[in-house]
Design a protein around this motif. Structure first.
Motif, short mmCIF file in Angstrom:
data_model
loop_
_atom_site.label_atom_id
_atom_site.label_comp_id
_atom_site.label_asym_id
_atom_site.label_seq_id
_atom_site.Cartn_x
_atom_site.Cartn_y
_atom_site.Cartn_z
N TYR A 255 0.83 -1.21 0.00
CA TYR A 255 0.00 0.00 0.00
C TYR A 255 0.86 1.26 0.00
O TYR A 255 0.41 2.33 -0.38
CB TYR A 255 -1.01 -0.02 1.17
CG TYR A 255 -0.42 0.30 2.51
CD1 TYR A 255 -0.58 1.56 3.08
CD2 TYR A 255 0.34 -0.64 3.21
CE1 TYR A 255 -0.02 1.86 4.32
CE2 TYR A 255 0.89 -0.35 4.43
CZ TYR A 255 0.72 0.90 4.98
OH TYR A 255 1.28 1.20 6.18
N GLN B 204 9.09 1.58 10.12
CA GLN B 204 7.64 1.69 10.13
C GLN B 204 7.09 1.82 11.56
O GLN B 204 7.62 2.55 12.35
CB GLN B 204 7.00 0.54 9.34
CG GLN B 204 7.39 0.58 7.86
CD GLN B 204 6.86 1.81 7.15
OE1 GLN B 204 5.89 2.42 7.57
NE2 GLN B 204 7.52 2.24 6.09
N SER B 205 6.08 1.01 11.89
CA SER B 205 5.40 1.22 13.18
C SER B 205 6.24 0.85 14.40
O SER B 205 5.84 1.17 15.52
CB SER B 205 4.10 0.44 13.23
OG SER B 205 3.12 1.14 12.52
N LYS C 244 6.86 3.65 16.66
CA LYS C 244 5.82 4.32 17.46
C LYS C 244 6.09 4.33 18.98
O LYS C 244 5.94 5.37 19.61
CB LYS C 244 4.45 3.71 17.14
CG LYS C 244 3.97 4.06 15.74
CD LYS C 244 2.70 3.31 15.36
CE LYS C 244 2.20 3.69 13.98
NZ LYS C 244 1.07 2.84 13.53
N PHE D 62 -4.73 -0.84 12.41
CA PHE D 62 -3.79 0.23 12.82
C PHE D 62 -4.15 1.59 12.25
O PHE D 62 -3.84 2.62 12.83
CB PHE D 62 -2.36 -0.15 12.40
CG PHE D 62 -2.11 -0.11 10.92
CD1 PHE D 62 -2.50 -1.16 10.10
CD2 PHE D 62 -1.48 0.98 10.33
CE1 PHE D 62 -2.27 -1.12 8.73
CE2 PHE D 62 -1.24 1.03 8.97
CZ PHE D 62 -1.64 -0.03 8.16
N ASN E 67 -2.22 4.44 14.22
CA ASN E 67 -1.72 5.63 13.53
C ASN E 67 -2.19 6.94 14.16
O ASN E 67 -1.42 7.88 14.31
CB ASN E 67 -2.11 5.59 12.05
CG ASN E 67 -1.28 4.58 11.28
OD1 ASN E 67 -0.53 3.83 11.88
ND2 ASN E 67 -1.44 4.55 9.97
N GLU F 7 5.52 7.35 1.04
CA GLU F 7 4.53 7.51 2.12
C GLU F 7 3.87 8.88 2.04
O GLU F 7 2.67 9.03 2.23
CB GLU F 7 5.21 7.44 3.50
CG GLU F 7 5.76 6.10 3.83
CD GLU F 7 5.40 5.65 5.23
OE1 GLU F 7 4.43 6.15 5.83
OE2 GLU F 7 6.12 4.77 5.72
N ASN G 255 -3.61 8.93 6.48
CA ASN G 255 -2.94 9.53 7.65
C ASN G 255 -3.16 11.04 7.70
O ASN G 255 -3.33 11.61 8.78
CB ASN G 255 -1.45 9.19 7.62
CG ASN G 255 -1.20 7.73 7.97
OD1 ASN G 255 -1.93 7.17 8.79
ND2 ASN G 255 -0.21 7.12 7.36
N TYR H 279 6.03 12.25 11.06
CA TYR H 279 5.52 10.87 11.16
C TYR H 279 5.98 10.03 9.96
O TYR H 279 6.46 8.91 10.11
CB TYR H 279 3.99 10.89 11.29
CG TYR H 279 3.38 9.52 11.24
CD1 TYR H 279 3.49 8.64 12.31
CD2 TYR H 279 2.72 9.09 10.09
CE1 TYR H 279 2.94 7.37 12.24
CE2 TYR H 279 2.17 7.81 10.02
CZ TYR H 279 2.29 6.96 11.09
OH TYR H 279 1.76 5.69 11.02
N CYS I 197 8.68 6.77 10.20
CA CYS I 197 8.36 5.43 9.68
C CYS I 197 9.39 4.97 8.66
O CYS I 197 9.54 3.78 8.42
CB CYS I 197 6.98 5.43 9.03
SG CYS I 197 5.63 5.62 10.19
N TYR J 282 -0.62 -4.96 16.45
CA TYR J 282 -1.84 -4.65 15.70
C TYR J 282 -3.03 -5.33 16.38
O TYR J 282 -3.04 -5.47 17.61
CB TYR J 282 -1.69 -5.09 14.23
CG TYR J 282 -0.56 -4.38 13.52
CD1 TYR J 282 -0.60 -3.01 13.35
CD2 TYR J 282 0.53 -5.07 13.02
CE1 TYR J 282 0.42 -2.34 12.70
CE2 TYR J 282 1.56 -4.41 12.36
CZ TYR J 282 1.50 -3.05 12.22
OH TYR J 282 2.51 -2.38 11.59
N GLY K 63 6.02 -3.82 12.52
CA GLY K 63 5.81 -2.78 11.51
C GLY K 63 5.55 -3.40 10.15
O GLY K 63 5.93 -4.56 9.92
N VAL K 64 4.94 -2.64 9.25
CA VAL K 64 4.59 -3.20 7.94
C VAL K 64 5.79 -3.46 7.05
O VAL K 64 5.66 -4.10 6.01
CB VAL K 64 3.55 -2.33 7.18
CG1 VAL K 64 2.20 -2.36 7.85
CG2 VAL K 64 4.05 -0.92 7.00
N1 GLU Z 1 3.86 4.39 7.78
C1 GLU Z 1 2.90 3.43 7.98
C2 GLU Z 1 1.52 4.04 7.93
O1 GLU Z 1 1.21 4.91 8.68
C3 GLU Z 1 3.13 2.69 9.27
C4 GLU Z 1 2.35 1.50 9.22
C5 GLU Z 1 2.79 0.39 10.12
O2 GLU Z 1 3.94 -0.05 10.13
O3 GLU Z 1 1.89 -0.07 10.82
O4 GLU Z 1 0.71 3.66 7.15
#
Ligand code: GLU
Length: 346
Positions: A46, A82-83, A86, A115, A133, A177, A184, A208, A212, A260, A277-278
């Protein structure tokens, strides 16, 4: 004929040979061999750049609180955090603003939702937790700095303290992204509408997207885990990455919300604070003992690395790592690495 080694060099060589043959390394190699052929899961696409990852990549690392490490497979392959960023940004927000101010803007309740769900607490308007997110964008808003470059600099310096070296943003993923992150952006503006974030929303979204897109390896994630396991101090550099008082804040939300919407299943099976993370990365923490870093891009339907979850389940089972494990009589993972620290030897 080889030259005789001095006492110190010989000790170091013997130490390295012993480490190379350690039962933990053998266990990691076995687990790697067990899960490498698993072809389930799908690489995230995605964010267009993420689709370029090789589905065969699979790295596995463990770092102990006394700084020893065991790495197998593609542990040096870089990927975007990625996540997994966080909880660390949550930590920076806590340091910058204090617990009360942060908790006024983000809760600590698991959601059971995806997420990227567009959902806020109906009463308080807060996002549910810093791992989804919405909550992550709200915590990114709380990262201090005079302008965006200063906030990005502080964010990168903080990651660098966890992993023990300077880190960089993958520009391709960041741009990808940034240009596709409409959802987002919608979440950010919805929270601005409710007064949950400040009006520097576009800067915060940029921060953000960059957090990521920071490049790490499985070994780096194990260092992050070991730093959290070690009360916030990187066990190799000795540098503090997070104030001790906030370590429990991060580990608590990782435990309840880190994987998640399969956080419950994870806690049941593995029983460790973790974050995935994704990009295919997972960090797991065995408090007081070690950090585990895993990386493999194909994800299950919840967004967690298939091989990463499998390997962690197996590691927890073999070494009794579940935090609620009692009466475990199998091998002590830290003792396996360093017999002087084995269970019962003080
Ligand atoms: N940058 C990704 C997003 O916000 C992070 C997603 C993830 O790793 O969960 O879509």
């Amino acid at each position: 004929m080889s030259t005789p080694k001095s006492g110190n060099a010989l000790d170091a060589l013997l130490g390295r040979m012993k480490a190379a043959a350690s039962p933990l390394r053998e266990a990691l190699l076995e687990i790697h061999g067990q899960y490498a052929p698993v072809m389930d899961g799908v690489v995230a696409s995605y964010i267009p750049e993420l689709a370029l990852a090789d589905p065969n990549w699979f790295g596995l690392s463990v770092v102990t609180v006394d700084g020893q490490s065991v790495d197998v497979g593609d542990h040096q392959q870089t990927f975007t955090i990625q996540s997994v960023s966080k909880p660390l940004i949550f930590g920076l927000a806590l340091e910058d603003q204090g617990r009360e101010a942060v908790l006024a803007k983000v809760g600590v309740e698991p959601t059971g939702e995806a997420f990227n769900s567009i959902e806020l607490d109906e009463v308080s308007n807060r996002p549910y937790n810093p791992m989804v997110n919405a909550g992550a964008i709200a915590t990114a808003d709380l990262v201090a700095g005079k302008d965006l470059p200063d906030r990005v600099k502080r964010m990168l310096a903080m990651f660098g303290r966890y992993v023990g070296h300077p880190v960089h943003v993958d520009n391709g993923v960041y741009m990808s992204e940034r240009s596709t992150g409409h959802r987002n952006r919608a979440i950010g503006h919805l929270m601005l509408n409710f007064g949950m974030i400040s009006d520097r929303v576009d800067d915060t979204l940029d921060l953000y997207f960059q957090q990521c897109s920071v490049l790490v390896t499985a070994h780096d994630l194990a260092m992050v885990g070991a730093t959290l396991a070690n009360g916030g101090v990187n066990p190799v550099t000795g540098e503090r990455a997070l104030r001790q008082e906030f370590v429990r804040d991060l580990l608590s939300v990782m435990y309840t919300c880190g994987m998640y919407d399969s956080a419950g299943q994870w806690v049941y099976e593995v029983g460790l604070p973790a974050k995935s993370g994704v990009g295919g990365g997972i960090v797991a923490v065995v408090p007081g003992k070690l950090g585990i870093g895993l990386f493999s891009p194909p994800l299950d339907s919840k967004g967690n690395s298939v091989r990463g979850v499998g390997a962690c389940v197996e590691l927890a089972r073999r070494f009794g790592l579940h935090l609620f494990e009692s009466g475990f009589t199998g091998p002590d993972i830290v003792g396996e690495l360093n017999p002087r620290r084995a269970r019962g030897s003080g």
